[in-house]
Design an enzyme around this catalytic site. Structure first.
Site, PDB file in Angstrom:
ATOM      1  N   ASP A  45       6.869  18.627   5.740  1.00 31.73           N
ATOM      2  CA  ASP A  45       8.694  19.239   6.473  1.00 31.73           C
ATOM      3  C   ASP A  45       7.545  20.975   7.572  1.00 31.73           C
ATOM      4  O   ASP A  45       6.481  21.109   8.267  1.00 31.73           O
ATOM      5  CB  ASP A  45       9.089  20.746   5.880  1.00 31.73           C
ATOM      6  CG  ASP A  45       8.182  21.549   4.781  1.00 31.73           C
ATOM      7  OD1 ASP A  45       7.396  20.888   4.051  1.00 31.73           O
ATOM      8  OD2 ASP A  45       7.759  22.891   4.999  1.00 31.73           O
ATOM      9  N   GLU A  92       2.773  12.704  -5.421  1.00 34.98           N
ATOM     10  CA  GLU A  92       2.025  13.091  -4.405  1.00 34.98           C
ATOM     11  C   GLU A  92       0.578  12.454  -4.478  1.00 34.98           C
ATOM     12  O   GLU A  92      -0.167  12.557  -3.892  1.00 34.98           O
ATOM     13  CB  GLU A  92       1.416  14.585  -4.326  1.00 34.98           C
ATOM     14  CG  GLU A  92       2.437  15.408  -3.345  1.00 34.98           C
ATOM     15  CD  GLU A  92       1.910  17.335  -3.521  1.00 34.98           C
ATOM     16  OE1 GLU A  92       2.496  17.460  -2.787  1.00 34.98           O
ATOM     17  OE2 GLU A  92       2.098  18.084  -4.834  1.00 34.98           O
ATOM     18  N   GLY A 149       3.615  22.117   4.130  1.00 38.48           N
ATOM     19  CA  GLY A 149       4.691  22.333   5.537  1.00 38.48           C
ATOM     20  C   GLY A 149       3.680  22.555   6.859  1.00 38.48           C
ATOM     21  O   GLY A 149       2.550  23.082   6.260  1.00 38.48           O
ATOM     22  N   MET A 206       0.537  25.559  -1.561  1.00 38.13           N
ATOM     23  CA  MET A 206       1.022  26.534  -2.464  1.00 38.13           C
ATOM     24  C   MET A 206      -0.868  26.785  -3.456  1.00 38.13           C
ATOM     25  O   MET A 206      -1.009  27.320  -4.459  1.00 38.13           O
ATOM     26  CB  MET A 206       1.729  26.263  -3.206  1.00 38.13           C
ATOM     27  CG  MET A 206       3.316  27.071  -2.487  1.00 38.13           C
ATOM     28  SD  MET A 206       4.534  26.718  -3.227  1.00 38.13           S
ATOM     29  CE  MET A 206       4.934  27.775  -4.716  1.00 38.13           C
TER      30      MET A 206
HETATM   31  N1  ADE Z   1       3.952  23.050   1.161  1.00 40.86           N
HETATM   32  C1  ADE Z   1       5.207  21.215   1.837  1.00 40.86           C
HETATM   33  N2  ADE Z   1       5.750  22.204   2.412  1.00 40.86           N
HETATM   34  C2  ADE Z   1       5.668  23.667   1.940  1.00 40.86           C
HETATM   35  C3  ADE Z   1       6.097  24.872   2.686  1.00 40.86           C
HETATM   36  N3  ADE Z   1       6.862  24.860   3.273  1.00 40.86           N
HETATM   37  N4  ADE Z   1       5.594  26.224   1.856  1.00 40.86           N
HETATM   38  C4  ADE Z   1       4.233  26.517   1.274  1.00 40.86           C
HETATM   39  N5  ADE Z   1       3.998  25.087   0.308  1.00 40.86           N
HETATM   40  C5  ADE Z   1       4.612  23.868   1.225  1.00 40.86           C
END
Ligand code: ADE
Length: 256
Positions: free
Chosen positions: A222, A17, A83, A198
């Site tokens: 995602d 990243e 996400g 997170m």
């Molecule tokens: N960082 C990137 N994608 C994530 C996800 N699906 N859940 C938590 N942290 C993330």
């Protein structure tokens, strides 16, 4: 010329990243503390300290506190992936957090759910001043660098058609969200939620406690569903560092 009023702490969770930033640093000096490498130097005219926190709220809080206390950063920036938590927010889009919440904080019945005990707060606002520069930097990246810096193959693979920038709520927790059902639960609690990750809200709490202005900028890797782990790994390998590198380059150029 150096922009003397800033010392930016730049945190990412994973190497992918932030890859490339420290190779651009002038006069880079590395200090290892708490099993992390803090690399201090000059990035495109701005005094910066770059560090990888690793994943999660504890790791990112410890890193943020160290940047503030030991390295005396004036501003803190978290750059990484997230996400999507909204159908309008697609893979390849950028989310700049206007506020952040810890979705796994629950001390009921002592305090209301999501409230950080003894702060009276559940949502921490980010710095509107840095956010303005970030928005301009990210827009220029998408308009001017995307086609040249990301291969056609990757643009096709990830369907990066016309990525957009969003500003709004990001939720953080010690949980990788990988199911539609779990994401739906979060949306019930936070209908305005744009993205999940997170670390950001933990860094936000530390910055609030030390009165340090901060921003969080995330590229969507995602859809926080059953495919999220596969999409996440592939995206950070091929795309994430390019977004971070050029957005940071443009941010440093814009800062007065
Ligand atoms: N960082 C990137 N994608 C994530 C996800 N699906 N859940 C938590 N942290 C993330």
């Amino acid at each position: 010329m150096e922009k003397k009023s800033y010392r930016f702490g730049i945190i990412s969770a994973l190497q992918e990243e932030q890859a490339g930033l420290i190779t651009q640093m002038l006069n880079a000096k590395t200090v290892t503390l708490g099993k992390r490498d803090y690399v201090q130097g000059n990035l495109w005219g701005v005094d910066c300290v770059c560090v990888l926190s690793r994943l999660g709220k504890v790791a990112s809080s410890a890193t943020a506190a160290m940047l503030i206390e030991r390295f005396e950063v004036s501003h803190l920036l978290f750059t990484g992936v997230a996400g999507s938590a909204d159908p309008e927010v697609r893979v390849g889009d950028i989310v700049i957090a206007s506020e952040l919440v810890q979705h796994d904080m629950d001390t009921r019945p002592l305090f209301p759910r999501f409230e950080i005990p003894l702060t009276g707060l559940s949502r921490f606002p980010s710095d509107t001043g840095i956010n303005r520069y970030l928005l301009e930097a990210a827009s220029s990246f998408l308009e001017q660098d995307l086609l040249t810096e990301i291969s056609e193959e990757s643009r096709l693979d990830f369907n990066l058609q016309q990525p957009r920038i969003h500003q709004g709520l990001i939720a953080s927790g010690d949980e990788f969200i990988a199911s539609v059902a779990r994401l739906q639960e979060l949306k019930v609690d936070f209908p305005d939620l744009l993205a999940v990750e997170m670390e950001g809200a933990a860094v936000a709490q530390v910055c609030h406690e030390f009165d340090v202005p901060f921003s969080v900028i995330r590229t969507i890797s995602d859809n926080a569903n059953e495919d999220s782990a596969v999409d996440f790994l592939s995206f950070i390998r091929h795309v994430a560092s390019v977004y971070a590198f050029h957005t940071m380059r443009r941010l440093c150029a814009l800062l007065p």
